[in-house]
Design an enzyme around this catalytic site. Structure first.
Site, PDB file in Angstrom:
ATOM      1  N   ALA A 126       0.812  -1.217   0.000  1.00  0.00           N
ATOM      2  CA  ALA A 126       0.000   0.000   0.000  1.00  0.00           C
ATOM      3  C   ALA A 126       0.846   1.267   0.000  1.00  0.00           C
ATOM      4  CB  ALA A 126      -0.955  -0.004   1.183  1.00  0.00           C
ATOM      5  N   THR A 127       1.986   1.246   0.663  1.00  0.00           N
ATOM      6  CA  THR A 127       2.814   2.462   0.694  1.00  0.00           C
ATOM      7  C   THR A 127       3.213   2.855  -0.733  1.00  0.00           C
ATOM      8  OG1 THR A 127       3.638   1.903   2.891  1.00  0.00           O
ATOM      9  CG2 THR A 127       4.939   3.486   1.632  1.00  0.00           C
ATOM     10  N   ASN A 136      -6.593   2.719  10.521  1.00  0.00           N
ATOM     11  CA  ASN A 136      -5.716   1.660  11.024  1.00  0.00           C
ATOM     12  C   ASN A 136      -5.488   1.722  12.524  1.00  0.00           C
ATOM     13  OD1 ASN A 136      -4.314   4.023   9.789  1.00  0.00           O
ATOM     14  ND2 ASN A 136      -2.603   3.209  10.938  1.00  0.00           N
ATOM     15  N   GLN A 193      -6.853  -1.268   5.219  1.00  0.00           N
ATOM     16  CA  GLN A 193      -7.466  -1.949   6.376  1.00  0.00           C
ATOM     17  C   GLN A 193      -8.870  -2.460   6.061  1.00  0.00           C
ATOM     18  OE1 GLN A 193      -6.042  -2.688   9.265  1.00  0.00           O
ATOM     19  NE2 GLN A 193      -4.161  -1.516   9.069  1.00  0.00           N
ATOM     20  N   SER A 246      -3.190  -3.618   0.350  1.00  0.00           N
ATOM     21  CA  SER A 246      -1.983  -4.211   0.922  1.00  0.00           C
ATOM     22  C   SER A 246      -2.228  -5.695   1.202  1.00  0.00           C
ATOM     23  CB  SER A 246      -1.657  -3.481   2.232  1.00  0.00           C
ATOM     24  OG  SER A 246      -0.622  -4.146   2.912  1.00  0.00           O
ATOM     25  N   HIS A 263      -0.579  -7.911   3.074  1.00  0.00           N
ATOM     26  CA  HIS A 263      -0.367  -8.498   4.405  1.00  0.00           C
ATOM     27  C   HIS A 263      -1.421  -8.102   5.438  1.00  0.00           C
ATOM     28  CE1 HIS A 263       1.704  -5.094   6.677  1.00  0.00           C
ATOM     29  NE2 HIS A 263       1.789  -4.627   5.440  1.00  0.00           N
ATOM     30  N   THR A 304      10.123  -6.944 -12.808  1.00  0.00           N
ATOM     31  CA  THR A 304       9.589  -8.307 -12.916  1.00  0.00           C
ATOM     32  C   THR A 304       8.513  -8.519 -11.859  1.00  0.00           C
ATOM     33  OG1 THR A 304      11.714  -9.060 -13.719  1.00  0.00           O
ATOM     34  CG2 THR A 304      10.241 -10.757 -12.825  1.00  0.00           C
ATOM     35  N   CYS A 341       4.055   1.551  11.928  1.00  0.00           N
ATOM     36  CA  CYS A 341       5.106   2.346  11.311  1.00  0.00           C
ATOM     37  C   CYS A 341       5.611   3.421  12.260  1.00  0.00           C
ATOM     38  CB  CYS A 341       4.587   3.009  10.038  1.00  0.00           C
ATOM     39  SG  CYS A 341       3.867   1.833   8.936  1.00  0.00           S
TER      40      CYS A 341
HETATM   41  N1  PLP Z   1      -2.309   2.438   4.899  1.00  0.00           N
HETATM   42  C1  PLP Z   1      -2.831   1.909   6.007  1.00  0.00           C
HETATM   43  C2  PLP Z   1      -4.172   2.383   6.500  1.00  0.00           C
HETATM   44  C3  PLP Z   1      -2.137   0.923   6.711  1.00  0.00           C
HETATM   45  O1  PLP Z   1      -2.651   0.411   7.827  1.00  0.00           O
HETATM   46  C4  PLP Z   1      -0.870   0.513   6.218  1.00  0.00           C
HETATM   47  C5  PLP Z   1      -0.065  -0.478   6.970  1.00  0.00           C
HETATM   48  O2  PLP Z   1       0.335  -0.268   8.077  1.00  0.00           O
HETATM   49  C6  PLP Z   1      -0.378   1.094   5.053  1.00  0.00           C
HETATM   50  C7  PLP Z   1      -1.126   2.046   4.419  1.00  0.00           C
HETATM   51  C8  PLP Z   1       0.942   0.677   4.471  1.00  0.00           C
HETATM   52  O3  PLP Z   1       0.819  -0.604   3.892  1.00  0.00           O
HETATM   53  P1  PLP Z   1       2.056  -1.468   3.409  1.00  0.00           P
HETATM   54  O4  PLP Z   1       2.636  -2.081   4.645  1.00  0.00           O
HETATM   55  O5  PLP Z   1       1.469  -2.487   2.486  1.00  0.00           O
HETATM   56  O6  PLP Z   1       2.994  -0.567   2.712  1.00  0.00           O
END
Ligand code: PLP
Length: 385
Positions: A76-77, A156, A184, A204, A206, A242, A329
């Protein structure tokens, strides 16, 4: 048995364990069908390309998008960066970005860097103490026009679910592209990419029982983006490199399973959350529950015990329980949560905040043990005060 195995995992917002059915698929595409999805002069490549196509289909079905709208990324980042930076870069004028202050740092920091470079101006939305957005204010701000609107689907930290359909309708009314960070929310609540006026949607892996390092950006047809990464022109030229075929195969499988099992799983998870909430409320009279209790992710329980620092509770329970003081994070940094601050919560509520995340592998027995561990920790701390 390792220590990790004995610790009850209640931090599902930070990450989820990979579903064993997903892991099996990932393993197969790592070891047996390990081809490069873009090297299709032989069966290995064809098989890889086939699973990538299938994954697009499963993701598209879960969120009601078209397969052509799915761009695979590392998570997601990256998806958020591609959407914000990629969108802003192809504009000819300085950008105006409307942002909710309770977004994830992936959104906030990207916007702030653009603002620092003089490439964008940020307009902040108002949120209330439940982290809900003031929709009247949103409409007022949108009516003045903007280059981009960033509002997440679910928070989150406190788990607040946003009225994405209403937000998308406002964005559409004023012709403002809308980035919805759904990290989320995907696989937890129904989402409708095409029906709700969303322009960019971040996913995302995970967070929904697939592996780390894989995700997607869903891009509405007709919205050009400037890539962040150049190279072989993969993913319609938007994300060269890739393809992470095993990760993508896993993400596809996770989405397929979520489509089938989301509703039953989330109902069961909500019952466990409610059970933990009432056990804690019975034993801790001054317990505060944060977030929007009527619009909350089923696995979210965000609590504060006023005047007991969260770090003191974590120190007491960490050998038994994996719970968190906030967003993963940021939790390495000793700073109060930006989201709780934006919600204008009192200092003692912010300092006592704990995020509990329940998921589909959580059991009733674990909930009971978690409750007694938290209650004992609080009682011990009270005796010291
Ligand atoms: N956005 C939200 C709301 C999240 O909870 C997270 C993960 O902590 C992210 C973005 C970032 O996701 P990723 O770990 O896949 O980069």
């Amino acid at each position: 048995m390792t220590t990790q195995e004995k610790i009850i995992y209640l931090d599902y917002h930070s990450t989820t364990p990979v579903d064993s059915r997903v892991a099996e698929k990932v393993m197969y595409y790592m070891t047996t069908a390990f081809g490069n999805a873009n090297s299709v002069d032989h069966g290995y490549g064809n098989q890889a390309a086939q699973v990538v196509k299938q994954a697009r289909q499963h993701i598209a079905e879960l969120i009601n998008a078209s397969i052509k709208e799915i761009i695979f990324t590392s998570g997601a980042t990256e998806s958020i960066n591609l959407a914000i930076q990629g969108h802003i870069s192809q504009l000819n004028t300085p950008a105006t970005i409307i942002v909710s202050p309770v977004e994830h740092k992936a959104v906030l920091d990207t916007c702030k860097v653009l603002a620092k470079k003089g490439l964008a101006e940020i307009i902040w939305l108002n949120v209330n103490q439940q982290a809900q957005i003031d929709l009247e204010h949103l409409e007022k701000v949108c009516s003045r026009g903007a280059s981009l609107l960033c509002v997440m689907a679910a928070n989150n930290e406190v788990g607040t679910i946003y009225p994405v359909e209403k937000i998308g309708a406002i964005a559409q009314k004023y012709n403002i592209p809308f980035l919805c960070d759904a990290s989320q929310a995907v696989g937890k609540i129904p989402l409708n990419f095409q029906g709700w006026g969303i322009t960019y949607l971040a996913i995302s892996g995970h967070k929904l029982y697939a592996s780390k390092g894989v995700g997607a950006l869903v891009v509405k047809k007709g919205y050009p983006l400037e890539p962040l990464i150049y190279g072989g022109g993969h993913e319609q030229g938007l994300r060269s490199g890739t393809l992470n075929v095993p990760g993508i195969a896993g993400l596809g499988e996770a989405c397929r399973l979520r489509q089938l099992e989301m509703s039953a799983d989330e109902n069961a998870i909500a019952l466990l959350r409610d059970q933990l909430q009432s056990l804690l409320q019975t034993e801790i009279p001054n317990l505060v529950i944060n977030g929007d209790l009527n619009n909350r992710l089923s696995g979210n329980l965000h609590i504060s015990i006023p005047d007991i620092p969260n770090s003191a509770i974590i120190a007491k329970v960490r050998h038994q329980l994996a719970i968190s003081t906030g967003a993963a994070c940021s939790s390495g940094i000793v700073a109060p949560s930006h989201a709780l601050q934006a919600m204008n919560l009192a200092d003692n509520i912010i300092e006592g905040a704990l995020r509990i995340g329940i998921g589909k592998f959580t059991t009733k027995g674990e909930i009971e043990k978690a409750s007694s561990a938290i209650v004992s920790a609080i009682n011990e701390i009270h005796q010291l005060l």
